[in-house]
Motif scaffolding. Structure first.
Motif, short mmCIF file in Angstrom:
data_model
loop_
_atom_site.label_atom_id
_atom_site.label_comp_id
_atom_site.label_asym_id
_atom_site.label_seq_id
_atom_site.Cartn_x
_atom_site.Cartn_y
_atom_site.Cartn_z
N ARG A 50 -64.01 5.07 14.42
CA ARG A 50 -63.38 4.60 15.65
C ARG A 50 -61.85 4.66 15.55
O ARG A 50 -61.18 5.16 16.45
N CYS A 51 -61.32 4.18 14.43
CA CYS A 51 -59.86 4.16 14.27
C CYS A 51 -59.29 5.58 14.21
O CYS A 51 -58.23 5.86 14.79
N ALA A 52 -59.97 6.48 13.51
CA ALA A 52 -59.49 7.85 13.42
C ALA A 52 -59.44 8.51 14.79
O ALA A 52 -58.48 9.22 15.12
N ARG A 53 -60.45 8.27 15.61
CA ARG A 53 -60.49 8.88 16.93
C ARG A 53 -59.40 8.30 17.84
O ARG A 53 -58.76 9.03 18.60
N LEU A 54 -59.19 6.99 17.75
CA LEU A 54 -58.14 6.36 18.55
C LEU A 54 -56.76 6.84 18.11
O LEU A 54 -55.92 7.21 18.94
N ALA A 114 -55.29 11.56 10.80
CA ALA A 114 -55.13 10.19 11.33
C ALA A 114 -55.75 9.19 10.38
O ALA A 114 -55.18 8.11 10.12
N HIS A 115 -56.91 9.52 9.83
CA HIS A 115 -57.57 8.64 8.87
C HIS A 115 -56.77 8.51 7.58
O HIS A 115 -56.61 7.42 7.03
N MET A 116 -56.24 9.62 7.10
CA MET A 116 -55.45 9.61 5.87
C MET A 116 -54.21 8.73 5.99
O MET A 116 -53.79 8.09 5.03
N THR A 117 -53.62 8.71 7.16
CA THR A 117 -52.37 7.98 7.36
C THR A 117 -52.58 6.56 7.88
O THR A 117 -51.61 5.82 8.02
N MET A 118 -53.82 6.17 8.12
CA MET A 118 -54.08 4.83 8.65
C MET A 118 -53.45 3.72 7.81
O MET A 118 -52.89 2.77 8.37
N PRO A 119 -53.50 3.79 6.46
CA PRO A 119 -52.89 2.70 5.68
C PRO A 119 -51.39 2.56 5.89
O PRO A 119 -50.82 1.51 5.59
N PHE A 120 -50.74 3.59 6.42
CA PHE A 120 -49.29 3.57 6.57
C PHE A 120 -48.83 2.96 7.88
O PHE A 120 -47.67 2.60 8.03
N HIS A 121 -49.74 2.88 8.85
CA HIS A 121 -49.31 2.40 10.17
C HIS A 121 -50.17 1.26 10.72
O HIS A 121 -49.91 0.77 11.81
N SER A 122 -51.20 0.87 9.98
CA SER A 122 -52.09 -0.19 10.47
C SER A 122 -51.94 -1.45 9.64
O SER A 122 -51.80 -1.39 8.42
N SER A 123 -52.02 -2.57 10.30
CA SER A 123 -51.89 -3.86 9.62
C SER A 123 -53.24 -4.32 9.06
O SER A 123 -54.30 -3.84 9.45
N THR A 124 -53.16 -5.30 8.16
CA THR A 124 -54.38 -5.92 7.65
C THR A 124 -55.15 -6.58 8.78
O THR A 124 -56.40 -6.54 8.81
#
Length: 213
Positions: free
Chosen positions: A79-83, A49-59
């Motif tokens: 927090r973001c990885a867990r969510l 989830a952390h690795m892919t965060m840049p692909f699905h999360s906005s600035t």
């Protein structure tokens, strides 16, 4: 950028790494996604989830979460990885990695070499923890070790390697001075990044300090 490596070459390594990891993750049994990784407190699911965060999360989300974390990047990332780990099924994360093999994300101040390091290190967090025998190509490792084995990197990870000489046994690479700590180059990369490795991965007098109990 690594000596003699162009930006285009580094980006090819990034794309290859993501595709290879997507294929590996696709073949994992369902229960492996809930197994612990080498990242303390994170399962395989949180790491991906952390690795892919840049692909699905906005600035905007990044800034909002940094404010929520009072500027603490590690707290924000946790927090973001867990969510995000609970938001999508495993197959969606695999798809994100594959579809974004050529995504131009770069970590702040890290460039494409930093993006490659990010993917390789977290990939190893998964494969070593699961006992999967995956060897990162030597050329990729050389690019990453060049950037990761620095005073800045050791400060970031809080790694104390005073009096320790890292010595790879699978390629010509060594760093530091003192008592030798011997292992595969990719395992020594994880040592630099503050990871505790499974028993039997490292040799030498300092090995116990960097081995999980």
């Amino acid at each position: 950028m690594g000596a003699g490596s162009s930006e285009a070459e580094v980006r090819e390594h990034i794309a290859a790494e993501r595709r290879e990891l997507a294929e590996l993750l696709e073949g994992l049994p369902a229960e492996a996604w809930d197994a612990p990784s080498l990242c303390a407190g994170w399962r395989v699911r949180e790491v991906v989830a952390h690795m892919t965060m840049p692909f699905h999360s906005s600035t905007w989300r990044f800034l909002r979460e940094m404010v929520r974390a009072r500027g603490d990047f590690n707290r924000m990332a946790d927090r973001c990885a867990r969510l995000d780990a609970e938001k999508w099924p495993a197959e969606e994360f695999v798809s994100m990695l594959r579809k974004n093999a050529r995504h131009p994300w770069k970590p702040p101040g890290g460039g494409f070499q930093g993006a490659l390091s990010h993917d390789v290190i977290h990939g190893l967090d998964v494969t070593l923890a699961l006992g999967v025998d995956r060897r990162v190509p030597e050329e990729r490792l050389r690019l990453i070790l060049e950037g990761s084995d620095s005073a800045r990197s050791r400060r970031f990870f809080g790694t104390d390697l005073e009096g320790v000489r890292l010595q790879a046994d699978d390629m010509e690479w060594a760093s530091g001075s003192g008592r030798p700590l011997i292992g595969h180059a990719q395992d020594l990369l994880l040592v630099i990044c503050g990871r505790k490795l499974p028993e039997g991965r490292l040799r030498g007098e300092p090995a116990a300090r960097f081995t999980s109990v």
